[in-house]
Design a protein around this motif. Sequence first.
Motif, PDB file in Angstrom:
ATOM      1  N   PHE A  74      93.559 -27.921  -0.174  1.00 20.28           N
ATOM      2  CA  PHE A  74      92.124 -27.897  -0.464  1.00 20.28           C
ATOM      3  C   PHE A  74      91.388 -26.942   0.480  1.00 20.28           C
ATOM      4  CE2 PHE A  74      87.793 -29.757  -0.469  1.00 20.28           C
ATOM      5  CZ  PHE A  74      87.540 -29.651  -1.826  1.00 20.28           C
ATOM      6  N   ALA A  75      91.805 -26.948   1.760  1.00 20.87           N
ATOM      7  CA  ALA A  75      91.188 -26.032   2.732  1.00 20.87           C
ATOM      8  C   ALA A  75      91.423 -24.574   2.343  1.00 20.87           C
ATOM      9  CB  ALA A  75      91.737 -26.305   4.127  1.00 20.87           C
ATOM     10  N   GLY A  76      92.614 -24.280   1.806  1.00 23.76           N
ATOM     11  CA  GLY A  76      92.912 -22.922   1.375  1.00 23.76           C
ATOM     12  C   GLY A  76      92.128 -22.515   0.147  1.00 23.76           C
ATOM     13  N   PHE A  77      92.092 -23.389  -0.850  1.00 23.42           N
ATOM     14  CA  PHE A  77      91.366 -23.075  -2.080  1.00 23.42           C
ATOM     15  C   PHE A  77      89.882 -22.843  -1.811  1.00 23.42           C
ATOM     16  CE2 PHE A  77      94.809 -24.934  -4.875  1.00 23.42           C
ATOM     17  CZ  PHE A  77      94.996 -23.771  -5.616  1.00 23.42           C
ATOM     18  N   GLN A  78      89.321 -23.567  -0.824  1.00 27.70           N
ATOM     19  CA  GLN A  78      87.898 -23.418  -0.544  1.00 27.70           C
ATOM     20  C   GLN A  78      87.524 -21.965  -0.255  1.00 27.70           C
ATOM     21  OE1 GLN A  78      86.110 -23.637   3.023  1.00 27.70           O
ATOM     22  NE2 GLN A  78      84.397 -24.973   2.517  1.00 27.70           N
ATOM     23  N   GLN A  79      88.448 -21.223   0.366  1.00 26.89           N
ATOM     24  CA  GLN A  79      88.179 -19.828   0.697  1.00 26.89           C
ATOM     25  C   GLN A  79      88.746 -18.844  -0.314  1.00 26.89           C
ATOM     26  OE1 GLN A  79      86.178 -18.457   2.852  1.00 26.89           O
ATOM     27  NE2 GLN A  79      85.515 -20.484   3.502  1.00 26.89           N
ATOM     28  N   MET A 107      70.356 -16.389  -1.320  1.00 30.76           N
ATOM     29  CA  MET A 107      71.683 -17.005  -1.291  1.00 30.76           C
ATOM     30  C   MET A 107      71.763 -18.073  -0.208  1.00 30.76           C
ATOM     31  SD  MET A 107      74.054 -13.574  -1.644  1.00 30.76           S
ATOM     32  CE  MET A 107      75.513 -14.400  -0.996  1.00 30.76           C
ATOM     33  N   GLY A 108      71.314 -17.704   0.989  1.00 27.25           N
ATOM     34  CA  GLY A 108      71.380 -18.642   2.099  1.00 27.25           C
ATOM     35  C   GLY A 108      70.539 -19.883   1.873  1.00 27.25           C
ATOM     36  N   LEU A 109      69.342 -19.706   1.334  1.00 28.40           N
ATOM     37  CA  LEU A 109      68.453 -20.843   1.111  1.00 28.40           C
ATOM     38  C   LEU A 109      68.981 -21.764   0.006  1.00 28.40           C
ATOM     39  CD1 LEU A 109      64.989 -19.042   1.388  1.00 28.40           C
ATOM     40  CD2 LEU A 109      66.065 -20.551   3.082  1.00 28.40           C
ATOM     41  N   LEU A 110      69.508 -21.176  -1.069  1.00 32.00           N
ATOM     42  CA  LEU A 110      70.070 -21.995  -2.148  1.00 32.00           C
ATOM     43  C   LEU A 110      71.298 -22.767  -1.677  1.00 32.00           C
ATOM     44  CD1 LEU A 110      69.745 -19.587  -5.214  1.00 32.00           C
ATOM     45  CD2 LEU A 110      68.671 -21.834  -4.968  1.00 32.00           C
ATOM     46  N   LYS A 111      72.168 -22.095  -0.940  1.00 34.25           N
ATOM     47  CA  LYS A 111      73.367 -22.763  -0.429  1.00 34.25           C
ATOM     48  C   LYS A 111      72.979 -23.911   0.491  1.00 34.25           C
ATOM     49  CE  LYS A 111      77.912 -21.479   1.439  1.00 34.25           C
ATOM     50  NZ  LYS A 111      77.955 -22.022   2.785  1.00 34.25           N
ATOM     51  N   LEU A 112      71.985 -23.691   1.329  1.00 28.65           N
ATOM     52  CA  LEU A 112      71.497 -24.745   2.221  1.00 28.65           C
ATOM     53  C   LEU A 112      70.897 -25.897   1.423  1.00 28.65           C
ATOM     54  CD1 LEU A 112      70.670 -25.908   4.979  1.00 28.65           C
ATOM     55  CD2 LEU A 112      68.633 -24.445   4.886  1.00 28.65           C
ATOM     56  N   GLY A 113      70.076 -25.564   0.423  1.00 34.22           N
ATOM     57  CA  GLY A 113      69.419 -26.605  -0.367  1.00 34.22           C
ATOM     58  C   GLY A 113      70.409 -27.501  -1.092  1.00 34.22           C
ATOM     59  N   PHE A 114      71.434 -26.911  -1.705  1.00 31.67           N
ATOM     60  CA  PHE A 114      72.413 -27.725  -2.427  1.00 31.67           C
ATOM     61  C   PHE A 114      73.326 -28.493  -1.475  1.00 31.67           C
ATOM     62  CE2 PHE A 114      71.078 -25.213  -6.054  1.00 31.67           C
ATOM     63  CZ  PHE A 114      71.173 -26.122  -7.090  1.00 31.67           C
ATOM     64  N   THR A 115      73.550 -27.968  -0.286  1.00 30.46           N
ATOM     65  CA  THR A 115      74.313 -28.721   0.706  1.00 30.46           C
ATOM     66  C   THR A 115      73.532 -29.951   1.150  1.00 30.46           C
ATOM     67  OG1 THR A 115      75.413 -26.712   1.491  1.00 30.46           O
ATOM     68  CG2 THR A 115      75.450 -28.608   2.962  1.00 30.46           C
ATOM     69  N   LEU A 147      84.090 -31.685  -8.252  1.00 32.13           N
ATOM     70  CA  LEU A 147      84.411 -31.314  -9.635  1.00 32.13           C
ATOM     71  C   LEU A 147      83.237 -30.630 -10.329  1.00 32.13           C
ATOM     72  CD1 LEU A 147      86.453 -34.478 -10.723  1.00 32.13           C
ATOM     73  CD2 LEU A 147      87.289 -32.274  -9.885  1.00 32.13           C
ATOM     74  N   ILE A 148      82.012 -31.113 -10.080  1.00 36.53           N
ATOM     75  CA  ILE A 148      80.847 -30.448 -10.671  1.00 36.53           C
ATOM     76  C   ILE A 148      80.665 -29.058 -10.069  1.00 36.53           C
ATOM     77  CG2 ILE A 148      78.331 -30.508 -10.850  1.00 36.53           C
ATOM     78  CD1 ILE A 148      78.498 -33.538 -11.040  1.00 36.53           C
ATOM     79  N   GLY A 149      80.709 -28.978  -8.737  1.00 38.33           N
ATOM     80  CA  GLY A 149      80.568 -27.681  -8.076  1.00 38.33           C
ATOM     81  C   GLY A 149      81.661 -26.709  -8.489  1.00 38.33           C
ATOM     82  N   GLY A 150      82.902 -27.204  -8.575  1.00 37.77           N
ATOM     83  CA  GLY A 150      84.023 -26.357  -8.958  1.00 37.77           C
ATOM     84  C   GLY A 150      83.887 -25.805 -10.364  1.00 37.77           C
ATOM     85  N   LEU A 168      74.023 -16.031  -7.176  1.00 38.56           N
ATOM     86  CA  LEU A 168      73.185 -17.156  -6.751  1.00 38.56           C
ATOM     87  C   LEU A 168      73.725 -18.482  -7.280  1.00 38.56           C
ATOM     88  CD1 LEU A 168      69.598 -15.631  -7.157  1.00 38.56           C
ATOM     89  CD2 LEU A 168      70.964 -15.855  -5.075  1.00 38.56           C
ATOM     90  N   LEU A 169      74.224 -18.487  -8.517  1.00 36.65           N
ATOM     91  CA  LEU A 169      74.812 -19.697  -9.082  1.00 36.65           C
ATOM     92  C   LEU A 169      76.084 -20.075  -8.326  1.00 36.65           C
ATOM     93  CD1 LEU A 169      74.883 -21.907 -11.261  1.00 36.65           C
ATOM     94  CD2 LEU A 169      76.130 -20.303 -12.742  1.00 36.65           C
ATOM     95  N   PHE A 170      76.882 -19.080  -7.959  1.00 36.45           N
ATOM     96  CA  PHE A 170      78.143 -19.338  -7.275  1.00 36.45           C
ATOM     97  C   PHE A 170      77.911 -19.986  -5.910  1.00 36.45           C
ATOM     98  CE2 PHE A 170      81.839 -18.397  -4.684  1.00 36.45           C
ATOM     99  CZ  PHE A 170      82.898 -18.626  -5.551  1.00 36.45           C
ATOM    100  N   VAL A 171      77.006 -19.412  -5.111  1.00 39.74           N
ATOM    101  CA  VAL A 171      76.778 -19.970  -3.777  1.00 39.74           C
ATOM    102  C   VAL A 171      76.109 -21.338  -3.866  1.00 39.74           C
ATOM    103  CG1 VAL A 171      76.710 -17.722  -2.659  1.00 39.74           C
ATOM    104  CG2 VAL A 171      74.571 -18.739  -3.476  1.00 39.74           C
ATOM    105  N   SER A 172      75.289 -21.567  -4.894  1.00 33.24           N
ATOM    106  CA  SER A 172      74.678 -22.888  -5.088  1.00 33.24           C
ATOM    107  C   SER A 172      75.746 -23.926  -5.406  1.00 33.24           C
ATOM    108  CB  SER A 172      73.652 -22.827  -6.226  1.00 33.24           C
ATOM    109  OG  SER A 172      72.624 -21.904  -5.952  1.00 33.24           O
ATOM    110  N   ALA A 173      76.666 -23.590  -6.304  1.00 30.37           N
ATOM    111  CA  ALA A 173      77.743 -24.504  -6.669  1.00 30.37           C
ATOM    112  C   ALA A 173      78.658 -24.772  -5.478  1.00 30.37           C
ATOM    113  CB  ALA A 173      78.548 -23.927  -7.837  1.00 30.37           C
ATOM    114  N   PHE A 174      78.921 -23.738  -4.699  1.00 31.09           N
ATOM    115  CA  PHE A 174      79.753 -23.910  -3.505  1.00 31.09           C
ATOM    116  C   PHE A 174      79.053 -24.828  -2.501  1.00 31.09           C
ATOM    117  CE2 PHE A 174      81.424 -22.845   0.656  1.00 31.09           C
ATOM    118  CZ  PHE A 174      82.784 -22.687   0.425  1.00 31.09           C
ATOM    119  N   GLY A 175      77.745 -24.656  -2.329  1.00 28.62           N
ATOM    120  CA  GLY A 175      76.999 -25.505  -1.413  1.00 28.62           C
ATOM    121  C   GLY A 175      76.971 -26.960  -1.853  1.00 28.62           C
ATOM    122  N   PHE A 176      77.086 -27.198  -3.155  1.00 30.67           N
ATOM    123  CA  PHE A 176      77.093 -28.561  -3.677  1.00 30.67           C
ATOM    124  C   PHE A 176      78.473 -29.202  -3.614  1.00 30.67           C
ATOM    125  CE2 PHE A 176      77.334 -31.631  -7.237  1.00 30.67           C
ATOM    126  CZ  PHE A 176      76.292 -32.474  -6.868  1.00 30.67           C
TER     127      PHE A 176
END
Length: 502
Positions: free
Chosen positions: A307-312, A344-352, A371-374, A405-413
Amino acid sequence: PKGNTMEGDGSRDLLLDGKSDRKTTELGEDLNLEDDNDNDEGAVMTYKIRRSFLYRCIVTSALGSLLLGYDLGIISGALIPIEDDLNLSHVQVEFMTSSILFTSILGSLMAGGIADLFGRKKGLLAAASIFCAGSIGMACSMSFAVLITWRCITGLAVGMGLVICPIFSAELAPRRERGSLTSFNELFINVGIPLAYLVGLLLRGQPHDWRWMLASGSVPAIFLFVMTCFLPESPSWLLKHGRDTEANLIVNQLVDPSETDEVRSRAVKQTIKEMKRDMYTQKSMASWEEMFYSKENQEAMFIGLSFAGFQQLIGLDSLVFYSVYTLTNYGVDETTALQVTLAMGLLKLGFTILTVMIVDDAKIGRRIPVLIGGTFNVIAMAIMAGATFFPHSLTTEAFLIFGILLFVSAFGFGYGPMCWLILAEIFQGPFRSKGLSLGSVTNRLCSFLVVSTYLSFINALGYGPTFTLYTFICVAALIFSYTYLPDLTGKVMGVKNARETD
């Protein structure tokens, strides 16, 4: 769940005993638990957490994760002026950008041993000192070789912080709030990214702008060092080293002052009992040989490291590190590109933040955000791939920006906050420090692989095929998460406990 533990329901925290029956009321109300102490059979017991102390400790330790986010953000804005000032090729740009990730692997490997030998607090102090020195060294660099040397040194601090911060948070946090509190580490990575983007925007165009950008990294490092001086040591680490009196004093500070002496005494006793059980103080910490060959740890190793590998591998760091570079080379003007990076930074922060708020809800837990973020990571990367197969136009530019923007938001979630939480939870006590080290090594190695090859792929294949490759990796990550990822929401740490209590 059975077993002695300390839990939090948002306003009050509870003591559970192994023989007690749990009586639940409506969500948000106190839970009544029978405590079977010898002289208090059938007594109902609850206690309040001293949240000011708990959050001060968790936030301070999470500042170590902010250092990675700050470097991710600041190098993105500094990349183009560094390239122009030092006259770098795209290969040198790749190497300069990714070098910090390579040495962060060494820092991660060192961190588990340092945290076990010297303590979590001293490990954080060392990380802050190294990052501060590295930031100033990079800013003063007059050549490519010197810049690379200082970025490598800074990477040691990044790797150490990524391992030690979630260890400290997971060991101090009450079980039912462990998810949200441990996720503070990913949250602060995402605080660091837009903070650095903002600093980059303010400094861009000034004389020696990239030097001031890199030097600014010393400010959060100094702040971390000062705050850590007032941080207590992890009580779990103190227990492992036979310093029970000190551990009792720290756990005592977790109980709200309004509680009676009797409640305080019993709260501390039962919390210490759970920590001792979790950390297996009757045994030594697992050796590296046991980490790899112990049957008890094999499932945790497979799930945690994969999982740690897939994250990157899905490509997040390539977008963060090279956001301005990617957009300007595709045809977006630099001002718009800088604004997109801040968004990007603000969206990623907001969804986190959203994930941190919901992750300890038993109906949501760890799997659903992943699963939703993925799923949205797959959709977003496919949009980026589809847009860049066509020549640049305002339409394709809009789709590319939307996809990013969608990608970093999903990653942050999903994958972002969940990775470090899952690594902190999935390993049993004797394996946790080294397990987090190996997870961080795997994560940083995959990040290094992605960041060090991204520009080469773009130059050789183009944007469309490169983003298509990342789309397939996103699909593989989603399938893996659906198939193997356990949910330890409200359970004792360790993948075995997830299976036993499901």
